[in-house]
Design a protein around this motif. Sequence first.
Motif, PDB file in Angstrom:
ATOM      1  N   PRO A   1       0.811  -1.221   0.000  1.00  0.00           N
ATOM      2  CA  PRO A   1       0.000   0.000   0.000  1.00  0.00           C
ATOM      3  C   PRO A   1       0.838   1.262   0.000  1.00  0.00           C
ATOM      4  CG  PRO A   1       0.099  -0.940   2.205  1.00  0.00           C
ATOM      5  CD  PRO A   1       0.779  -1.934   1.288  1.00  0.00           C
ATOM      6  N   VAL A   2       0.279   2.321  -0.567  1.00  0.00           N
ATOM      7  CA  VAL A   2       0.919   3.635  -0.514  1.00  0.00           C
ATOM      8  C   VAL A   2       0.317   4.402   0.663  1.00  0.00           C
ATOM      9  CG1 VAL A   2       1.305   3.659  -3.001  1.00  0.00           C
ATOM     10  CG2 VAL A   2      -0.759   4.689  -2.075  1.00  0.00           C
ATOM     11  N   PRO A   3       1.089   5.285   1.268  1.00  0.00           N
ATOM     12  CA  PRO A   3       0.507   6.111   2.335  1.00  0.00           C
ATOM     13  C   PRO A   3      -0.527   7.069   1.756  1.00  0.00           C
ATOM     14  CG  PRO A   3       2.735   6.839   1.805  1.00  0.00           C
ATOM     15  CD  PRO A   3       2.511   5.576   1.049  1.00  0.00           C
ATOM     16  N   ARG A   4      -1.576   7.334   2.508  1.00  0.00           N
ATOM     17  CA  ARG A   4      -2.604   8.266   2.031  1.00  0.00           C
ATOM     18  C   ARG A   4      -2.233   9.683   2.476  1.00  0.00           C
ATOM     19  NH1 ARG A   4      -7.174   4.636   4.529  1.00  0.00           N
ATOM     20  NH2 ARG A   4      -6.853   2.728   3.314  1.00  0.00           N
ATOM     21  N   THR A   5      -1.178  10.168   1.846  1.00  0.00           N
ATOM     22  CA  THR A   5      -0.659  11.498   2.153  1.00  0.00           C
ATOM     23  C   THR A   5      -0.663  12.354   0.898  1.00  0.00           C
ATOM     24  OG1 THR A   5       1.618  10.826   1.660  1.00  0.00           O
ATOM     25  CG2 THR A   5       0.854  10.554   3.936  1.00  0.00           C
ATOM     26  N   ARG A   6      -0.464  13.658   1.081  1.00  0.00           N
ATOM     27  CA  ARG A   6      -0.389  14.577  -0.065  1.00  0.00           C
ATOM     28  C   ARG A   6       0.797  14.225  -0.955  1.00  0.00           C
ATOM     29  NH1 ARG A   6      -4.882  16.863  -1.603  1.00  0.00           N
ATOM     30  NH2 ARG A   6      -6.194  16.478   0.203  1.00  0.00           N
ATOM     31  N   ASP A   7       1.933  13.918  -0.356  1.00  0.00           N
ATOM     32  CA  ASP A   7       3.101  13.555  -1.166  1.00  0.00           C
ATOM     33  C   ASP A   7       2.793  12.346  -2.040  1.00  0.00           C
ATOM     34  OD1 ASP A   7       4.755  15.574  -0.300  1.00  0.00           O
ATOM     35  OD2 ASP A   7       5.942  14.321   1.053  1.00  0.00           O
ATOM     36  N   ALA A   8       2.246  11.310  -1.430  1.00  0.00           N
ATOM     37  CA  ALA A   8       1.967  10.087  -2.178  1.00  0.00           C
ATOM     38  C   ALA A   8       0.924  10.329  -3.261  1.00  0.00           C
ATOM     39  CB  ALA A   8       1.506   8.993  -1.226  1.00  0.00           C
ATOM     40  N   LEU A   9      -0.083  11.147  -2.967  1.00  0.00           N
ATOM     41  CA  LEU A   9      -1.116  11.438  -3.960  1.00  0.00           C
ATOM     42  C   LEU A   9      -0.545  12.232  -5.129  1.00  0.00           C
ATOM     43  CD1 LEU A   9      -4.074  11.333  -4.818  1.00  0.00           C
ATOM     44  CD2 LEU A   9      -4.463  13.415  -3.479  1.00  0.00           C
ATOM     45  N   ASP A  10       0.309  13.218  -4.824  1.00  0.00           N
ATOM     46  CA  ASP A  10       0.917  14.012  -5.896  1.00  0.00           C
ATOM     47  C   ASP A  10       1.742  13.139  -6.831  1.00  0.00           C
ATOM     48  OD1 ASP A  10      -0.217  16.279  -4.816  1.00  0.00           O
ATOM     49  OD2 ASP A  10       1.618  16.978  -3.838  1.00  0.00           O
ATOM     50  N   VAL A  11       2.547  12.268  -6.245  1.00  0.00           N
ATOM     51  CA  VAL A  11       3.404  11.395  -7.057  1.00  0.00           C
ATOM     52  C   VAL A  11       2.549  10.410  -7.847  1.00  0.00           C
ATOM     53  CG1 VAL A  11       5.164   9.587  -6.957  1.00  0.00           C
ATOM     54  CG2 VAL A  11       5.413  11.654  -5.559  1.00  0.00           C
ATOM     55  N   LEU A  12       1.540   9.833  -7.217  1.00  0.00           N
ATOM     56  CA  LEU A  12       0.666   8.887  -7.900  1.00  0.00           C
ATOM     57  C   LEU A  12      -0.040   9.554  -9.077  1.00  0.00           C
ATOM     58  CD1 LEU A  12      -0.750   6.111  -8.078  1.00  0.00           C
ATOM     59  CD2 LEU A  12      -2.385   6.953  -6.375  1.00  0.00           C
ATOM     60  N   CYS A  13      -0.552  10.761  -8.876  1.00  0.00           N
ATOM     61  CA  CYS A  13      -1.216  11.467  -9.971  1.00  0.00           C
ATOM     62  C   CYS A  13      -0.257  11.704 -11.136  1.00  0.00           C
ATOM     63  CB  CYS A  13      -1.778  12.798  -9.477  1.00  0.00           C
ATOM     64  SG  CYS A  13      -3.252  12.653  -8.426  1.00  0.00           S
ATOM     65  N   ALA A  14       0.966  12.131 -10.811  1.00  0.00           N
ATOM     66  CA  ALA A  14       1.946  12.358 -11.875  1.00  0.00           C
ATOM     67  C   ALA A  14       2.270  11.067 -12.611  1.00  0.00           C
ATOM     68  CB  ALA A  14       3.218  12.964 -11.272  1.00  0.00           C
ATOM     69  N   ASN A  15       2.426   9.978 -11.879  1.00  0.00           N
ATOM     70  CA  ASN A  15       2.735   8.687 -12.510  1.00  0.00           C
ATOM     71  C   ASN A  15       1.589   8.200 -13.389  1.00  0.00           C
ATOM     72  OD1 ASN A  15       5.209   8.670 -11.268  1.00  0.00           O
ATOM     73  ND2 ASN A  15       4.660   7.165  -9.709  1.00  0.00           N
ATOM     74  N   ILE A  16       0.377   8.416 -12.939  1.00  0.00           N
ATOM     75  CA  ILE A  16      -0.777   7.982 -13.728  1.00  0.00           C
ATOM     76  C   ILE A  16      -0.873   8.787 -15.017  1.00  0.00           C
ATOM     77  CG2 ILE A  16      -3.309   8.108 -13.769  1.00  0.00           C
ATOM     78  CD1 ILE A  16      -3.282   6.831 -11.010  1.00  0.00           C
ATOM     79  N   ARG A  17      -0.559  10.069 -14.950  1.00  0.00           N
ATOM     80  CA  ARG A  17      -0.578  10.866 -16.182  1.00  0.00           C
ATOM     81  C   ARG A  17       0.459  10.362 -17.177  1.00  0.00           C
ATOM     82  NH1 ARG A  17      -0.950  15.115 -12.284  1.00  0.00           N
ATOM     83  NH2 ARG A  17      -3.112  15.830 -12.102  1.00  0.00           N
ATOM     84  N   VAL A  18       1.627   9.974 -16.688  1.00  0.00           N
ATOM     85  CA  VAL A  18       2.649   9.401 -17.566  1.00  0.00           C
ATOM     86  C   VAL A  18       2.114   8.125 -18.223  1.00  0.00           C
ATOM     87  CG1 VAL A  18       4.930   8.290 -17.638  1.00  0.00           C
ATOM     88  CG2 VAL A  18       4.598  10.383 -16.309  1.00  0.00           C
ATOM     89  N   ALA A  19       1.480   7.277 -17.426  1.00  0.00           N
ATOM     90  CA  ALA A  19       0.938   6.026 -17.956  1.00  0.00           C
ATOM     91  C   ALA A  19      -0.179   6.288 -18.961  1.00  0.00           C
ATOM     92  CB  ALA A  19       0.427   5.159 -16.801  1.00  0.00           C
ATOM     93  N   GLN A  20      -1.060   7.222 -18.643  1.00  0.00           N
ATOM     94  CA  GLN A  20      -2.156   7.530 -19.565  1.00  0.00           C
ATOM     95  C   GLN A  20      -1.630   7.998 -20.917  1.00  0.00           C
ATOM     96  OE1 GLN A  20      -4.019  10.288 -16.809  1.00  0.00           O
ATOM     97  NE2 GLN A  20      -5.864   9.014 -16.679  1.00  0.00           N
ATOM     98  N   ASP A  21      -0.580   8.784 -20.909  1.00  0.00           N
ATOM     99  CA  ASP A  21      -0.011   9.284 -22.161  1.00  0.00           C
ATOM    100  C   ASP A  21       0.624   8.164 -22.988  1.00  0.00           C
ATOM    101  OD1 ASP A  21      -0.790  11.840 -21.538  1.00  0.00           O
ATOM    102  OD2 ASP A  21       1.184  12.473 -20.789  1.00  0.00           O
ATOM    103  N   ALA A  22       1.091   7.104 -22.305  1.00  0.00           N
ATOM    104  CA  ALA A  22       1.807   6.028 -23.002  1.00  0.00           C
ATOM    105  C   ALA A  22       0.899   4.910 -23.476  1.00  0.00           C
ATOM    106  CB  ALA A  22       2.884   5.453 -22.079  1.00  0.00           C
ATOM    107  N   LEU A  23      -0.327   4.844 -22.965  1.00  0.00           N
ATOM    108  CA  LEU A  23      -1.208   3.722 -23.276  1.00  0.00           C
ATOM    109  C   LEU A  23      -2.190   4.080 -24.390  1.00  0.00           C
ATOM    110  CD1 LEU A  23      -1.926   2.556 -19.624  1.00  0.00           C
ATOM    111  CD2 LEU A  23      -0.520   1.365 -21.323  1.00  0.00           C
ATOM    112  N   PRO A  24      -2.522   3.115 -25.250  1.00  0.00           N
ATOM    113  CA  PRO A  24      -3.419   3.396 -26.380  1.00  0.00           C
ATOM    114  C   PRO A  24      -4.898   3.377 -26.010  1.00  0.00           C
ATOM    115  CG  PRO A  24      -2.702   1.107 -26.473  1.00  0.00           C
ATOM    116  CD  PRO A  24      -1.985   1.735 -25.294  1.00  0.00           C
ATOM    117  N   VAL A  25      -5.216   2.928 -24.795  1.00  0.00           N
ATOM    118  CA  VAL A  25      -6.600   2.835 -24.335  1.00  0.00           C
ATOM    119  C   VAL A  25      -6.678   3.416 -22.924  1.00  0.00           C
ATOM    120  CG1 VAL A  25      -7.167   0.812 -25.738  1.00  0.00           C
ATOM    121  CG2 VAL A  25      -6.184   0.488 -23.457  1.00  0.00           C
ATOM    122  N   PRO A  26      -7.886   3.694 -22.424  1.00  0.00           N
ATOM    123  CA  PRO A  26      -8.010   4.249 -21.074  1.00  0.00           C
ATOM    124  C   PRO A  26      -7.438   3.319 -20.007  1.00  0.00           C
ATOM    125  CG  PRO A  26     -10.051   4.550 -22.285  1.00  0.00           C
ATOM    126  CD  PRO A  26      -9.186   3.654 -23.124  1.00  0.00           C
TER     127      PRO A  26
END
Length: 453
Positions: free
Chosen positions: A117-142
């Motif tokens: 699990p990731v900690p439910r903190t602002r730091d962890a949420l910020d990093v997770l959001c950034a990582n998900i945006r990277v993944a969304q840009d690289a994937l051909p589907v949602p």
Amino acid sequence: MGAARTLGTGIGWRPEIADVVAGMPGIDWVEVVAENVCPGHLPDALVRLRERGLTVVPHGVSLGLGGADRPDAGRLAALAERAEALGAPLVTEHIAFVRAGGALTASPRLEAGHLLPVPRTRDALDVLCANIRVAQDALPVPLAVENIAALLSWPGDEMTEGQFLYELADRTGVGLLIDVANLHTNHVNSGDDPAKALAELPLEALAYVHVAGGFERDGVWHDSHAHAVPRPVLDLLTDLASRVCPPGVLLERDEDFPEAAEFARELTGIREAVAAGGRLRESARAVWGTDPDRNTVTPRAHENTTATADAGADEDPARQRLALAQVSLLSALVAGTPAPEEFDRARLRIQARALAGKRADVVAKVAPELPHLLGARYRTAYLAYAQGHPMTGGYRADALAFVSHLLDTGQPRDARVRHGLREWWLDRSGPAPRPHHPTARLARATRRALLRR
């Protein structure tokens, strides 16, 4: 993520139950572990399901989107390739970290071998959001991401699970794969209120739902995927279905596969739970004249919810703080370093044993010759090895390292078994030139010489 696609009732596809799934009526779609399929050599049984019109969704387990590092480009490319090969309408992954260490912490990289699990903190949420945006840009589907089951919880959480997921979906537009079995697990293990989590979720982001079984031991719920779905999990599914019609519901089972009739009973129970939720939803609509607003809890933990992950100046310090926290925890779990402050030490021991057991089970699957050669000694020998040898690569590399350790330390004493282990290691270690090429003979001779010590 846009409008959710209607999937229907599905089951997790595994090679062991390929024939059962092929003959099972009422299955609308299947989900496959992305890392277990090769795009150029899809299993024939899976190809036939696609030819019948069943949707196949790849479900990744190794990206580590909740980790401090940015997603690995190679892993993203592999997931994208599988999505295209399967004609998938979406791909899914987990809100978890699976490795830690490396450049951000100037420490050796460690692999968990499982979802943490990731900690439910602002730091962890910020990093997770950034990582998900990277993944969304690289994937051909949602992309949709799944809440995980946890044996332990981080101290100092700044949000509830529902608030964390709400903000994640709100800031990134990512879909949510809600596992109601994992909500039950976290209720038993951490006291999280699953009904409150459902009330806080942005249900319009729901991609589909997972349902699975587990077991309780000494007050701890283990999400085994090897047991029947319990009533509390079905009740949570009904609760969710009373709030929104789930686009799809999927039964997961990874081990101890039952007969086809038992699978059919479980799927019937899942359909009945969804139908019961639908009746409650219709009753509420009759009373209110429309769907009542079930998301009455404001899931904002703080007034200032600006996405700091969008600001490059803020993101790297957050990554480094998260990296230090995660490597400290993972090192305690797999390398025997002191436990981080404020963690429940009893739960850390349970999680450490679970990770070691998971490693032993997966190595036995990727290298079935090892438990065959070692017999009843396999698990004891592997767990002893794992105590002092954290995993730093994949499971196949771990299997090779385990056998090398046995041979280097004179184990086992049975000459026949040692010979078998040596031959197994020689066949799989190092590069693989053509069997009869001079380079192959030289490589084998060199490796044999190294092992005759």
